[in-house]
Design a protein around this motif. Structure first.
Motif: not given
Length: 441
Positions: A217-227, A240-243, A273-277, A297-303
């Protein structure tokens, strides 16, 4: 329960479409050659039917059976699943199947398979016309892939980027890429900026089926898309969105799967959680929900990764759809050899396995992709030379053409019965595998 119902509805709708098209293939060729069709049914109707009707001046009764295991088109003068011995004991009539030349009977028998394959090509074409073909080129996946334990064991490392299989470029991560890797002698990957070669064992496919761990599967970071909601743990904690979640309790989690692993089996647990904002690392305390989730909801690999989309005009979609359908059939036929291995037999599945091919949330593109794939499977399975299947009838018709004599009705009757018992046994075995997996996995 809702997930089960959505999958079951998709399965029933998909199979109903395929059965109707398949039986219509037999029906249209039978009528073309003036062969009487006595019944045209969706689902089987032993003892009774849900409803039935017979149009005025028509020889055909149309209906809906109560047993959702397929459907049938009862053609006069033919030994089929109806086992109508009385009709076959009478002299052949001009409107009967057995009265017609072998060539016409052959076309009637392959009509169902032909229509299923043409349906698959049409569906694939319309999918490409409406949605196009969107994928992530592997060269864009700079974090590489997450591999199953099977592939880790033979030398792949998480983060490897697939490049070539026996010198042939691997363009995207899909079933074709898996077949390229499995059938190759060596695969080249990009690992930490350097090319590495991995030897592929001859029994890799058997290992995959035995381990049931999949491919990659694709490796990708866990990015917050929306709550998910204002009451979710993430909302309460202030995510927040984008964290980007980069650690859990000071354990680095560079990928989505790393976060999931750290939170696995931690329901109602307080973690940090360590969060890059926006380039700044923040430590955010949070308590997971009853299922160990954060409520995001997280940002999928296609985004996250740059994709490529091939679009097609209406007429341009047909050559592409035909190519996709033919390649799908070739891949499926090539995989059939593994069914006759111990690992392949244990991987067979029934209705539950087929139902799980559909997503838990209704998605029309996925529904039609799976329907097209099932249509190809139905076409291929039906053309196999097994009595009781279309391929069995075709086999006996070809024998008739070559030997210039028909098999006896008694032989055809016994062959039909034997084929039906074989198919029933396969049906019980496949669904038994589903039950076994449900109980013990």
């Amino acid at each position: 329960m809702e997930t089960f119902l959505i999958k079951a509805l998709q399965l029933i709708l998909s199979l109903s479409i395929l059965v109707l098209v398949h039986e219509f293939g037999h029906f249209i060729f039978a009528r073309l050659f003036k062969v009487r069709v006595e019944k045209f049914y969706l689902f089987f109707d032993p003892w009774f039917s849900i409803f039935k009707f017979k149009p005025k001046n028509s020889d055909t009764e149309y209906g809906l059976g109560w047993l959702p295991l397929g459907g049938y088109c009862k053609i006069s003068g033919m030994i089929d699943e109806s086992m109508d011995k009385e009709q076959m004991s009478q002299p052949a009539k001009p409107y009967e199947f057995r009265y017609k030349p072998a060539g016409q009977r052959l076309l009637i028998m392959i009509g169902g398979v032909l229509f299923n394959f043409l349906l698959a090509l049409f569906i694939y074409s319309m999918i490409l016309f409406k949605w196009g073909d969107t994928y992530i080129p592997l060269q864009n996946v700079d974090m590489g892939m997450e591999y199953s334990e099977t592939f880790n064991r033979i030398g792949f490392e998480n983060g490897d980027i697939l490049l070539t299989a026996d010198g042939e470029t691997i363009e995207r991560l899909n079933e074709s890429a898996l077949r390229q890797v499995v059938h190759a002698q060596q695969v080249t990957v990009l690992r930490n900026g350097e090319k590495k070669t991995i030897a592929i064992p001859d029994d890799l496919m058997q290992q995959i089926m035995r381990d049931k761990q999949g491919f990659a599967a694709y490796r990708f970071p866990m990015v917050v898309r929306e709550l998910q909601s204002n009451e979710s743990p993430a909302a309460q904690a202030g995510l927040l969105k984008g964290d980007v979640i980069v650690s859990v309790n000071d354990v680095p989690t560079p990928t989505f799967y790393d976060v999931k692993e750290e939170l696995f089996e931690k329901p109602n647990t307080s973690v940090t959680l360590g969060v890059n904002r926006n380039g700044e690392i923040k430590q955010i305390p949070i308590t997971t929900d009853d299922n160990g989730n954060l409520g995001i909801y997280t940002v999928p690999p296609t985004e996250y990764y740059k994709t490529v989309t091939n679009t097609y005009s209406f007429f341009g979609s047909f050559p592409a759809g035909i190519k996709l359908g033919v390649n799908t059939l070739k891949g499926y036929v090539g995989d059939m050899k593994y069914v006759f291995t111990k690992e392949g037999a244990s991987s067979l599945g029934g209705f539950a396995t087929i139902g799980n091919m559909f997503p838990s949330v209704w998605n029309w593109r996925t529904f039609w992709m799976q329907t097209a794939f099932l249509s190809i499977i139905l076409a291929f399975m039906n053309i196999l030379p097994i009595p009781a299947l279309d391929g069995g009838h075709v086999m006996f018709l070809l024998y008739e053409v070559i030997a210039r004599r028909k098999p006896s009705d008694k032989f055809m009757e016994y062959a039909q019965i034997s084929g039906m018992f074989l198919l029933l046994g396969l049906l019980l075995f496949a669904n038994g595998n589903d039950i076994f997996r449900y109980i013990f996995n």
